[in-house]
Design a protein around this motif. Structure first.
Motif, short mmCIF file in Angstrom:
data_model
loop_
_atom_site.label_atom_id
_atom_site.label_comp_id
_atom_site.label_asym_id
_atom_site.label_seq_id
_atom_site.Cartn_x
_atom_site.Cartn_y
_atom_site.Cartn_z
N LEU A 110 67.45 5.81 47.15
CA LEU A 110 67.38 5.76 48.61
C LEU A 110 67.56 4.33 49.13
O LEU A 110 68.23 4.11 50.14
CB LEU A 110 66.05 6.33 49.08
CG LEU A 110 65.87 7.84 48.86
CD1 LEU A 110 64.42 8.25 49.11
CD2 LEU A 110 66.81 8.63 49.74
N ARG A 146 62.72 8.23 43.08
CA ARG A 146 64.02 8.16 43.75
C ARG A 146 64.14 6.95 44.66
O ARG A 146 65.10 6.82 45.42
CB ARG A 146 64.22 9.44 44.60
CG ARG A 146 64.01 10.73 43.83
CD ARG A 146 63.87 11.91 44.78
NE ARG A 146 63.53 13.14 44.08
CZ ARG A 146 63.04 14.23 44.67
NH1 ARG A 146 62.83 14.22 45.98
NH2 ARG A 146 62.76 15.31 43.97
N ARG A 158 71.17 3.18 49.34
CA ARG A 158 71.94 3.78 50.43
C ARG A 158 71.44 3.36 51.80
O ARG A 158 72.20 3.33 52.76
CB ARG A 158 71.92 5.30 50.28
CG ARG A 158 72.88 5.76 49.19
CD ARG A 158 72.40 6.97 48.42
NE ARG A 158 73.34 7.24 47.33
CZ ARG A 158 73.31 6.62 46.15
NH1 ARG A 158 72.39 5.69 45.92
NH2 ARG A 158 74.19 6.91 45.21
N TYR A 159 70.15 3.04 51.88
CA TYR A 159 69.56 2.64 53.16
C TYR A 159 68.77 1.35 52.95
O TYR A 159 67.55 1.37 52.82
CB TYR A 159 68.66 3.75 53.71
CG TYR A 159 69.42 5.02 54.01
CD1 TYR A 159 70.12 5.16 55.21
CD2 TYR A 159 69.47 6.06 53.09
CE1 TYR A 159 70.83 6.32 55.49
CE2 TYR A 159 70.19 7.22 53.36
CZ TYR A 159 70.87 7.34 54.55
OH TYR A 159 71.59 8.48 54.83
N TRP A 185 60.24 6.85 54.63
CA TRP A 185 59.73 7.89 53.74
C TRP A 185 58.28 7.57 53.36
O TRP A 185 57.96 6.42 53.00
CB TRP A 185 60.56 7.99 52.47
CG TRP A 185 61.82 8.77 52.64
CD1 TRP A 185 61.98 10.12 52.61
CD2 TRP A 185 63.15 8.23 52.85
NE1 TRP A 185 63.29 10.48 52.80
CE2 TRP A 185 64.03 9.34 52.95
CE3 TRP A 185 63.65 6.94 52.97
CZ2 TRP A 185 65.40 9.17 53.15
CZ3 TRP A 185 65.02 6.78 53.18
CH2 TRP A 185 65.88 7.88 53.26
N GLN A 236 59.07 11.53 45.78
CA GLN A 236 60.10 10.53 46.08
C GLN A 236 59.96 9.24 45.29
O GLN A 236 60.92 8.46 45.24
CB GLN A 236 60.06 10.22 47.58
CG GLN A 236 61.40 9.92 48.21
CD GLN A 236 62.26 11.15 48.39
OE1 GLN A 236 62.50 11.89 47.43
NE2 GLN A 236 62.73 11.38 49.59
N TRP A 251 66.91 18.26 47.76
CA TRP A 251 67.01 17.60 46.46
C TRP A 251 67.09 18.64 45.34
O TRP A 251 67.85 18.46 44.37
CB TRP A 251 65.81 16.68 46.24
CG TRP A 251 65.77 15.48 47.12
CD1 TRP A 251 65.25 15.40 48.37
CD2 TRP A 251 66.28 14.17 46.82
NE1 TRP A 251 65.40 14.13 48.89
CE2 TRP A 251 66.03 13.35 47.96
CE3 TRP A 251 66.91 13.61 45.72
CZ2 TRP A 251 66.39 12.01 48.01
CZ3 TRP A 251 67.28 12.27 45.76
CH2 TRP A 251 67.03 11.49 46.89
N ASP A 283 74.82 12.58 49.52
CA ASP A 283 74.74 11.47 50.47
C ASP A 283 75.24 11.89 51.84
O ASP A 283 74.60 11.60 52.86
CB ASP A 283 75.55 10.28 49.96
CG ASP A 283 74.98 9.66 48.69
OD1 ASP A 283 73.85 10.00 48.32
OD2 ASP A 283 75.69 8.85 48.07
#
Length: 364
Positions: free
Chosen positions: A183, A179, A186-187, A47, A176, A124, A150
């Motif tokens: 993120l 956030r 999750r990653y 990102w 972003q 989002w 997700d």
């Protein structure tokens, strides 16, 4: 006068009003594709995130140039929800070839239907109500839970990767920074690129864009509606303060925008937005390592070195980095328009932003 084409006026408005239906259609696309998506790896997305007008589009084009990354394109909008079906249909439409032309920002960047663009925020906004509302804290940390989003985002990444014939997902997302924790949880192998610019120059660029899009919106009110629908609220009639948990600071920015003190509002936003990110990274060493801060002026001064650093940070191999550097380094140069501020205004903007600028200088 129409500045927004028909395809982004009527269909986009309909899709925005019927987002729940589009979500169900996206879920159907996911189920139909089934095993084809299950075999795709989404472990290492990238990102590009930071306040607008810091060179994020140039970095997006640099990383999107090749077969490694799949990202959104201008031609995806407004049919973002079903990228696999839409792109297969789009490839078969008898559309005339359109040469690249300068984008609406009038900032020397040439774009066409296949150019990469930032559209992820549409999702989002749908799954997290209150996105872009200054009264709502926009921070979504690693402890936040939203299983439906997700599942959707991961499937969406897989679909873009599949239809592009790529290996990894890439997105530019100016909203972003609040956030990052969500993120990164999750990653864990995700990489983030955070472009930043000298604050006075960045504020000047934001102010220039705000005046331009205010003018365009006066000529065609659909311009402002299009910006808000697509999640771009950085400038123009729909510009809004980004609340990162400090209600008083957010009110000050909102007041600046409402009272016409636009440059001051942008300077306060610059300090608050990047300051919050720095605080978040100070508290999370793993997230700090996942983020590469890219100073725009330093990048323009030595584009080859800067682009190589970015390529290595996101895990491109050296041969691919050199190919991209050869194509993109010559494009980088600092804008030559003068700053539109008198000396006393520059001093005020510096006073608002210097504490954060000094912290960033250590990283970029």
């Amino acid at each position: 006068m129409h500045h927004v084409p028909f395809s982004q006026r009527r269909p986009a408005a309909w899709i925005a009003r019927h987002a729940h239906f589009m979500q169900r259609l996206a879920d159907l696309e996911t189920r139909v594709l089934g095993d084809r998506l299950a075999a795709i790896d989404t472990a290492r997305p990238v990102w590009i995130c930071g306040m607008a007008r810091a060179g994020s589009t140039v970095l997006l084009e640099y990383l999107a140039d090749g077969a490694t990354f799949a990202t959104h394109r201008y031609s995806d909008y407004p049919w973002l929800w079903t990228p696999y079906w839409w792109n297969h249909l789009y490839a078969r439409l008898p559309l005339p070839k359109r040469p690249p032309r300068e984008r609406a920002h009038r900032d020397r960047l040439l774009v066409g239907p296949d150019s990469p663009e930032a559209f992820e925020d549409v999702f989002w906004m749908h799954f997290f109500p209150g996105r872009h509302d200054p009264a709502v804290d926009q921070v979504i940390g690693g402890d936040a839970e939203h299983a439906a989003f997700d599942r959707f985002l991961d499937a969406h990444m897989r679909k873009l990767i599949a239809v592009r014939g790529a290996q990894r997902y890439l997105a530019k997302a100016n909203e972003q920074l609040p956030r990052l924790g969500y993120l990164a949880r999750r990653y864990p192998q995700a990489r983030f690129v955070v472009p930043v610019r000298d604050p006075v120059a960045q504020v000047a660029s934001l102010l220039k864009q705000d005046r331009l899009f205010m003018q365009l919106s006066g000529e065609d009110p659909e311009v402002g509606r299009h910006l808000v629908r697509s999640g771009h609220v950085e400038f123009g009639p729909g510009k809004r303060a980004l609340n990162v948990g400090d209600a008083a600071a957010t009110r000050a920015i909102t007041d600046c925008f409402a009272q016409g003190r636009i440059a001051e509002g942008y300077a306060r936003q610059w300090a608050m937005q990047y300051g919050h990110a720095l605080d978040r990274l100070d508290a999370d060493p793993a997230l700090r390592d996942a983020c590469l801060w890219v100073g725009y002026e330093a990048l323009c001064a030595d584009p080859q070195d800067g682009l190589r650093r970015i390529g290595r940070h996101v895990g491109l191999d050296e041969a691919e980095i050199e190919r991209r550097v050869a194509r993109h380094a010559p494009r980088l140069s600092v804008p030559d328009y003068p700053l539109p501020f008198p000396a006393e205004e520059v001093a005020r903007l510096r006073a608002l932003t210097d504490p954060i600028r000094r912290r960033i200088a250590v990283l970029s």
